[in-house]
Design a protein around this motif. Sequence first.
Motif, short mmCIF file in Angstrom:
data_model
loop_
_atom_site.label_atom_id
_atom_site.label_comp_id
_atom_site.label_asym_id
_atom_site.label_seq_id
_atom_site.Cartn_x
_atom_site.Cartn_y
_atom_site.Cartn_z
N SER A 77 0.83 -1.20 0.00
CA SER A 77 0.00 0.00 0.00
C SER A 77 0.87 1.25 0.00
CB SER A 77 -0.93 0.02 1.22
OG SER A 77 -1.84 -1.03 1.15
N ASN A 78 1.92 1.24 0.80
CA ASN A 78 2.83 2.39 0.84
C ASN A 78 3.49 2.61 -0.52
OD1 ASN A 78 2.30 3.01 3.47
ND2 ASN A 78 4.06 1.88 4.31
N ARG A 79 3.90 1.52 -1.17
CA ARG A 79 4.50 1.64 -2.50
C ARG A 79 3.49 2.21 -3.49
NH1 ARG A 79 5.89 -3.71 -2.76
NH2 ARG A 79 7.17 -3.98 -0.97
N SER A 80 2.26 1.69 -3.39
CA SER A 80 1.21 2.18 -4.31
C SER A 80 0.96 3.66 -4.08
CB SER A 80 -0.08 1.40 -4.11
OG SER A 80 0.09 0.07 -4.48
N CYS A 81 0.91 4.07 -2.82
CA CYS A 81 0.70 5.49 -2.50
C CYS A 81 1.86 6.33 -3.02
CB CYS A 81 0.53 5.69 -1.00
SG CYS A 81 -1.07 5.17 -0.39
N ASN A 82 3.05 5.85 -2.77
CA ASN A 82 4.24 6.58 -3.24
C ASN A 82 4.24 6.69 -4.76
OD1 ASN A 82 5.18 7.00 -0.69
ND2 ASN A 82 6.56 5.23 -0.68
N ASN A 83 3.88 5.60 -5.42
CA ASN A 83 3.83 5.62 -6.90
C ASN A 83 2.76 6.59 -7.38
OD1 ASN A 83 5.89 3.78 -7.10
ND2 ASN A 83 4.54 2.00 -7.34
N ALA A 84 1.62 6.58 -6.69
CA ALA A 84 0.53 7.49 -7.08
C ALA A 84 0.94 8.93 -6.85
CB ALA A 84 -0.74 7.16 -6.30
N GLU A 85 1.62 9.20 -5.71
CA GLU A 85 2.09 10.56 -5.43
C GLU A 85 3.11 10.99 -6.46
OE1 GLU A 85 3.54 10.43 -1.45
OE2 GLU A 85 1.50 10.47 -0.56
N ASP A 86 4.04 10.07 -6.80
CA ASP A 86 5.03 10.40 -7.83
C ASP A 86 4.37 10.67 -9.18
OD1 ASP A 86 7.01 10.07 -5.98
OD2 ASP A 86 7.63 8.05 -6.66
N ALA A 87 3.37 9.86 -9.50
CA ALA A 87 2.67 10.06 -10.77
C ALA A 87 1.91 11.40 -10.77
CB ALA A 87 1.71 8.90 -11.03
N GLN A 88 1.34 11.73 -9.63
CA GLN A 88 0.60 12.99 -9.52
C GLN A 88 1.56 14.18 -9.65
OE1 GLN A 88 -1.52 13.46 -5.87
NE2 GLN A 88 -2.68 15.22 -6.59
N ARG A 89 2.72 14.07 -9.00
CA ARG A 89 3.71 15.15 -9.09
C ARG A 89 4.19 15.31 -10.53
NH1 ARG A 89 7.05 12.77 -5.05
NH2 ARG A 89 5.73 12.77 -3.23
#
Length: 144
Positions: free
Chosen positions: A129-141
Amino acid sequence: LRSLTKSLEDRVDALVQSHEATLRDRTAAEHKRLTELEDEFLEREKAMRREYDKAIHDRDRKLAKAVSKVKAFESHLEDALTRVDEQKAKMQEATMKLAEATTERQSLEEENRRLQRQVHSLELQVEDSNRSCNNAEDAQRRAE
């Protein structure tokens, strides 16, 4: 979950140690008592043997007394054997309780292992979940 698992482990260990100590204490006390009863029985037996030998030498004069003492000895012997049987029963009960405690401990240990597997699984899910959140945050940025 780790705290709960650790608390459960501590409580189980304390319970098992307490139960084992109690069983050891009871077993030692019962063994001591059985030994004392056996010693008492042997001493009584030796005393009666001496009295019996003396009665043989003076049979006519002390026959009634010897018969009375033999009956008393038989009564004491029956009492001692009854106590020995009771102690054997208590030992068997203690053994059964130890077996039950061992079974309970094994069950608790298995439950603990199951809970540890669940904790590990949940930890992996959290990492995913943390990886998914980090990936989503990176994608959003990157999208911004």
